[in-house]
Design a protein around this motif. Structure first.
Motif, PDB file in Angstrom:
ATOM      1  N   TYR A   3       0.791  -1.231   0.000  1.00  0.00           N
ATOM      2  CA  TYR A   3       0.000   0.000   0.000  1.00  0.00           C
ATOM      3  C   TYR A   3       0.825   1.284   0.000  1.00  0.00           C
ATOM      4  CZ  TYR A   3      -4.104  -2.863   0.705  1.00  0.00           C
ATOM      5  OH  TYR A   3      -5.108  -3.781   0.535  1.00  0.00           O
ATOM      6  N   VAL A   4       2.002   1.259   0.618  1.00  0.00           N
ATOM      7  CA  VAL A   4       2.825   2.464   0.705  1.00  0.00           C
ATOM      8  C   VAL A   4       3.805   2.544  -0.450  1.00  0.00           C
ATOM      9  CG1 VAL A   4       4.498   3.741   2.112  1.00  0.00           C
ATOM     10  CG2 VAL A   4       2.565   2.591   3.201  1.00  0.00           C
ATOM     11  N   ARG A   5       4.519   1.485  -0.721  1.00  0.00           N
ATOM     12  CA  ARG A   5       5.572   1.529  -1.738  1.00  0.00           C
ATOM     13  C   ARG A   5       5.082   1.226  -3.147  1.00  0.00           C
ATOM     14  NH1 ARG A   5       9.939  -1.252   2.112  1.00  0.00           N
ATOM     15  NH2 ARG A   5      10.624   0.631   3.171  1.00  0.00           N
ATOM     16  N   GLU A   6       4.267   0.169  -3.294  1.00  0.00           N
ATOM     17  CA  GLU A   6       3.840  -0.228  -4.638  1.00  0.00           C
ATOM     18  C   GLU A   6       2.646   0.586  -5.133  1.00  0.00           C
ATOM     19  OE1 GLU A   6       3.249  -4.462  -4.482  1.00  0.00           O
ATOM     20  OE2 GLU A   6       5.276  -4.787  -3.709  1.00  0.00           O
ATOM     21  N   ARG A   7       1.537   0.516  -4.441  1.00  0.00           N
ATOM     22  CA  ARG A   7       0.326   1.228  -4.869  1.00  0.00           C
ATOM     23  C   ARG A   7       0.415   2.731  -4.649  1.00  0.00           C
ATOM     24  NH1 ARG A   7      -5.052  -2.055  -2.988  1.00  0.00           N
ATOM     25  NH2 ARG A   7      -4.445  -4.113  -3.729  1.00  0.00           N
ATOM     26  N   LYS A   8       1.233   3.129  -3.655  1.00  0.00           N
ATOM     27  CA  LYS A   8       1.347   4.535  -3.257  1.00  0.00           C
ATOM     28  C   LYS A   8      -0.025   5.130  -2.917  1.00  0.00           C
ATOM     29  CE  LYS A   8       5.524   5.292  -6.001  1.00  0.00           C
ATOM     30  NZ  LYS A   8       6.419   4.732  -5.097  1.00  0.00           N
ATOM     31  N   SER A   9      -0.886   4.291  -2.353  1.00  0.00           N
ATOM     32  CA  SER A   9      -2.219   4.748  -1.965  1.00  0.00           C
ATOM     33  C   SER A   9      -2.248   5.256  -0.524  1.00  0.00           C
ATOM     34  CB  SER A   9      -3.244   3.629  -2.146  1.00  0.00           C
ATOM     35  OG  SER A   9      -2.877   2.491  -1.399  1.00  0.00           O
ATOM     36  N   ILE A  10      -1.169   5.027   0.217  1.00  0.00           N
ATOM     37  CA  ILE A  10      -1.029   5.516   1.588  1.00  0.00           C
ATOM     38  C   ILE A  10       0.334   6.181   1.694  1.00  0.00           C
ATOM     39  CG2 ILE A  10      -0.838   4.850   4.012  1.00  0.00           C
ATOM     40  CD1 ILE A  10      -2.690   2.523   3.429  1.00  0.00           C
ATOM     41  N   THR A  11       0.373   7.320   2.344  1.00  0.00           N
ATOM     42  CA  THR A  11       1.625   8.051   2.526  1.00  0.00           C
ATOM     43  C   THR A  11       2.123   7.868   3.947  1.00  0.00           C
ATOM     44  OG1 THR A  11       0.935   9.716   0.928  1.00  0.00           O
ATOM     45  CG2 THR A  11       2.699  10.336   2.439  1.00  0.00           C
TER      46      THR A  11
END
Length: 118
Positions: free
Chosen positions: A60-68
Motif C-alpha cells: 500500500y505504501v511503496r507499490e500502490r502509493k495509496s497511503i503516505t
C-alpha cells in the motif's frame, strides 16, 4: 493515546470533524486505501506497529502509493518487562524471571489481588 491527543488537537484547535474508530492491522491498510475516493474524509493512524506487516506496508505504501508514510510522530516506544520498585530492593533475591517468577508463591503473595489498584 496518541490517537486521542491527535483527535483533540484536530477537533478543538483546528476545527476538524473527527471520528475515532478501531481497526486491526489486517484491514487498516486496505480501509485507508479504500477511502481515497472520498475527498472530504481522510484517515490517519498515529500508532502503527509494523512488526510482521512488511508485506502490507510494501503493497500500500511503496507499490500502490495509496497511503503516505509521514514518518515518525516523535514518540519512541519502549518494550520490556516492568516490575514494582520493591522487587528490586528487599525482595531482589526472588528474581522476577518473567513468567517463572509468577509461579513462585512468595512472588505471588507480594502482588496486589486481582482487580486491585493498590
Amino acid at each position: 493515546l496518541t490517537q486521542h491527543v491527535a483527535a483533540i488537537l484536530l477537533r478543538e484547535k483546528m476545527g476538524f470533524d473527527v471520528t475515532l474508530s478501531e481497526s486491526s492491522l489486517a484491514n487498516m491498510f486496505a480501509a485507508m486505501a479504500h477511502n481515497l475516493t472520498d475527498a472530504k474524509n481522510s484517515d490517519l493512524d498515529t500508532e502503527v506497529w509494523l512488526s510482521g506487516w512488511d508485506q502490507e506496508y510494501n503493497e500500500y505504501v511503496r507499490e500502490r502509493k495509496s497511503i503516505t508514510d509521514l514518518g515518525p510522530n516523535g514518540f519512541i516506544g519502549r518494550e520490556g518487562l516492568y516490575i514494582p520498585r520493591y522487587f528490586s530492593g528487599d525482595y531482589s533475591h526472588l528474581s522476577p524471571d518473567f513468567w517463572r517468577a509468577y509461579q513462585n508463591q512468595d512472588v505471588i503473595d507480594l502482588l496486589p489481588a486481582a482487580g486491585s489498584l493498590s
